[in-house]
Every structure is written in structure tokens, then in C-alpha cells.
Design an enzyme around this catalytic site. Structure first.
Site, mmCIF file in Angstrom:
data_model
loop_
_atom_site.group_PDB
_atom_site.id
_atom_site.type_symbol
_atom_site.label_atom_id
_atom_site.label_comp_id
_atom_site.label_asym_id
_atom_site.label_seq_id
_atom_site.Cartn_x
_atom_site.Cartn_y
_atom_site.Cartn_z
ATOM 1 N N GLY A 155 -9.935 90.248 -39.955
ATOM 2 C CA GLY A 155 -9.152 90.069 -38.694
ATOM 3 C C GLY A 155 -9.827 89.884 -37.664
ATOM 4 O O GLY A 155 -9.340 88.968 -36.593
ATOM 5 N N ARG A 161 -10.217 101.530 -35.565
ATOM 6 C CA ARG A 161 -10.352 100.116 -35.550
ATOM 7 C C ARG A 161 -8.803 99.230 -35.865
ATOM 8 O O ARG A 161 -8.184 99.733 -36.679
ATOM 9 C CB ARG A 161 -11.110 99.576 -36.920
ATOM 10 C CG ARG A 161 -11.550 98.106 -36.940
ATOM 11 C CD ARG A 161 -10.733 97.465 -37.836
ATOM 12 N NE ARG A 161 -10.804 95.983 -38.246
ATOM 13 C CZ ARG A 161 -10.297 95.384 -38.917
ATOM 14 N NH1 ARG A 161 -9.106 95.496 -39.575
ATOM 15 N NH2 ARG A 161 -10.313 93.970 -39.181
ATOM 16 N N VAL A 162 -8.646 98.305 -35.188
ATOM 17 C CA VAL A 162 -7.314 97.493 -35.150
ATOM 18 C C VAL A 162 -7.911 96.082 -35.452
ATOM 19 O O VAL A 162 -8.729 95.729 -34.846
ATOM 20 C CB VAL A 162 -6.526 97.806 -33.915
ATOM 21 C CG1 VAL A 162 -5.495 96.740 -33.784
ATOM 22 C CG2 VAL A 162 -6.136 99.188 -33.647
ATOM 23 N N GLY A 163 -7.307 95.579 -36.451
ATOM 24 C CA GLY A 163 -7.324 94.134 -36.744
ATOM 25 C C GLY A 163 -6.397 93.248 -36.191
ATOM 26 O O GLY A 163 -5.826 93.483 -35.081
ATOM 27 N N THR A 193 -3.808 91.805 -46.286
ATOM 28 C CA THR A 193 -2.632 91.588 -45.437
ATOM 29 C C THR A 193 -1.583 90.917 -45.941
ATOM 30 O O THR A 193 -1.647 89.836 -46.565
ATOM 31 C CB THR A 193 -2.855 90.913 -44.232
ATOM 32 O OG1 THR A 193 -3.896 91.448 -43.497
ATOM 33 C CG2 THR A 193 -1.588 90.891 -43.245
#
Ligand code: GLY
Length: 326
Positions: free
Chosen positions: A241, A215-217, A187
Site C-alpha cells: 500500500g 499502520r493503515v495502508g 487485498t
């Protein structure tokens, strides 16, 4: 010797005009001193933060707004096909789809974010539009894409040949174990303090390579991947995350600064929180950056290998972070 000259001397000059200001791996975190700098400043995660800082400094050095600086800065990395963890060229999920997460926050406390966004090269700019043009903070998936298209963003294929080839290789084993310090960049999180003394932040990523679809971090979650409070300071996170989300890391860092901690103590405490609360933390890398209103900086990670770029006093430096696991 002036403190600035002493800092540069202690840091050790590196090639290409950059300064690898290493925290010695022998140094204990307690000996780490936050470095005072004159505003404006820009700070960004990983070595690609150096090129992001150049764009941010272009804004800041002309008296521009921190918000514009962080947007312009991270856009450089979003557009770079060689950075395989952010934007165009990012590694896809396990279904072969590139999905992007980003968030942004300004000096008034306004925030915008997008998650699981496909086919848009600059999710950070979509996040800014969410902040400025909608009554919401976060748009997800198809809704985020629909909004981006309504705002005039062009759809394009973000999966480069290189990323596609790697993905096809990965499919042969489908090994899901995340790599620590993936290619030494993850990131991009960026914070800026402008000449007016205002703080803004941005965070953008293609997330964990070969993640489950959907999937979301931490990166688009305000308070997890990034948080700013213009009366106090700002923080950004990088790495796995899930650990940051479970401890709401960036908010924690800013709140600790609000209670009186220096940026360095605050990021060390946020890592200590992960160590205390999350079993198996040793298998993952997490790095935090923080700044306060005085322009003091903090950086700390779980593992060796995290670095960041600091542009201040007209110099853009790549600096090794101190870390917990010796
Ligand atoms: N820090 C990026 C992610 O976990 O998605």
C-alpha cells in the site's frame, strides 16, 4: 469469428469452467489490448475475485445497482477464513491484533471508509454506512468500532486458529519483509458497471501481515486503494500500500482515463509512475485494475503473478495480468 469468440479462443480454456486468459509472459505491454465487453460487468483482484464475482453477478444480472454488487461481492471474501489477507481469518499485526481497512464509492461520487477497525467481520458494510449515514468519509479505530456497534454490527474474534498459529511461528524471528504475491492473493478490490451504466467500487483488506499496530495502508484511502468517477471509470489497487499511497494510484488511473487514455494505458502509466518515483520498488508487488464507461478493462502489475477475475457476458474468467518486470 466474433470478437468474443476470438477472445475466448485466444485466452485458452482452463479447468473448472474458468478461463485462464493468460497474457503471455513474452507479450510486451504495448501489445496488450483492452477487451470490450457488454455491460454489466464485475472485475476483482486475485483468484478469490472469482467467488466475489459470483455474488456481484447475482446482483448485476437482475438489473441491480453496481454499489450493491461490489458490497455483496467483497463480503464473500471478507467472510472466508481461508483468505488470510482480507477480513475474518486475516493475518494480524505484529501485536497479534487483526485490524481491517475498507472503502466504498458509489456512482454519485459518495464515498465511505473505515481503517484500523477491529472485531467486525464486514468492514465494507461499515464503510457503506459511514458513506450513507454520516457527514464524514472516514472513521478510524475505536471510533469506527463504536459507530459499527451503534449500527448493529456484532463484535467477534477475527483471529482464526490458523492465523494465530502462523503468527506465533512468525514471532520466533519477527522477520518483517513483505512477501511478493502473498499466497497469490492480497487485498480484494472490485469494480462493477451495472446495466444502467453506473460504476461503483469497493476495496477491503486486513493489510500487510505483521504490520506495526496502527499502520493503515492504501485500501481505505479514497483515491489510493480505489477511486470511481461515474463519468469516466474506476480503478482499484492491490499490493504494498505504501507505494500506492505515495502516488495516489487509483485516482491517477481514473484521471489519466479522464484525459483520454484507455484503461490499459492508464494502469501501465500508474505502474510507470511508481517505477520512476519510488526507489526499491522492485521489492514489492503492485497490481492495478481499471474499467471505463465503455466497459473496457485494464490490468497491469509490477511483478509476474497478479491475476484478476472478470465476469462479463455471462462468463466468469480468471485472467493473468501483464506486468512490468520481465
Ligand atoms: N494493499 C493493502 C495494504 O497495503 O494494506
Amino acid at each position: 469469428m466474433s470478437s468474443r469468440r476470438r477472445f475466448i479462443k485466444q485466452s485458452g480454456l482452463a479447468s473448472l469452467g474458468l478461463i485462464a486468459a493468460g497474457q503471455s509472459s513474452q507479450a510486451t505491454p504495448k501489445k496488450h489490448k483492452s477487451k470490450k465487453v457488454t455491460r454489466p460487468l464485475a472485475i476483482a483482484t486475485w483468484k478469490n475475485g472469482v467467488q466475489a464475482n459470483v455474488a456481484a453477478w447475482d446482483v448485476l444480472s437482475k438489473g441491480g445497482r453496481a454499489l450493491d454488487a461490489v458490497e455483496q461481492g467483497v463480503k464473500v471474501v471478507e467472510a472466508d477464513p481461508n483468505d488470510m489477507t482480507v477480513g475474518y481469518g486475516g493475518r494480524p499485526d505484529r501485536d497479534g491484533i487483526v485490524t481491517l481497512d475498507a472503502c466504498i464509492m458509489d456512482e454519485t461520487g459518495n464515498a465511505g471508509s473505515v481503517c484500523a477497525l477491529e472485531n467486525i467481520k464486514h468492514p465494507i458494510s461499515v464503510a457503506r454506512r459511514v458513506m450513507e449515514k454520516t457527514p464524514h468519509v472516514m472513521l478510524a479505530g475505536d471510533g469506527a468500532l463504536q459507530f459499527a456497534k451503534e449500527e448493529g454490527f456484532a463484535e467477534e474474534n477475527l483471529l482464526t486458529d490458523k492465523a494465530k498459529k502462523e503468527f506465533q511461528e512468525w514471532r520466533k524471528t519477527s522477520d518483517y519483509k513483505p512477501l511478493i504475491n502473498i499466497e497469490n492473493h492480497d487485498t480484494i478490490g472490485m469494480l462493477a458497471l451495472d446495466a444502467q451504466g453506473n460504476i461503483s467500487g469497493a476495496c477491503t483488506t486486513s493489510g500487510l501481515a505483521y504490520k506495526m499496530h496502527g499502520r493503515v495502508g492504501d485500501s481505505p484511502i479514497i483515491g489510493a486503494g480505489m477511486y470511481c468517477d461515474n463519468e469516466v471509470g474506476g480503478a482499484v489497487a492491490t499490493g504494498m500500500g505504501e507505494l500506492v499511497m505515495k502516488t495516489l494510484g487509483s485516482y491517477l488511473v481514473v484521471e489519466l482515463m479522464n484525459q483520454g487514455m484507455s484503461p490499459q494505458k492508464a494502469v501501465e502509466e500508474a505502474i510507470a509512475r511508481i517505477v520512476k518515483k519510488i526507489p526499491g520498488y522492485q521489492d514489492f508487488q503492485i497490481g492495478y485494475l481499471a474499467i471505463n464507461k465503455a466497459g473496457e478493462v485494464g490490468a497491469y502489475s509490477l511483478h509476474k503473478g497478479f491475476n484478476y477475475a472478470l465476469y462479463a457476458n455471462g462468463e466468469n474468467q480468471l485472467i493473468d495480468s501483464s506486468y512490468y518486470l520481465k
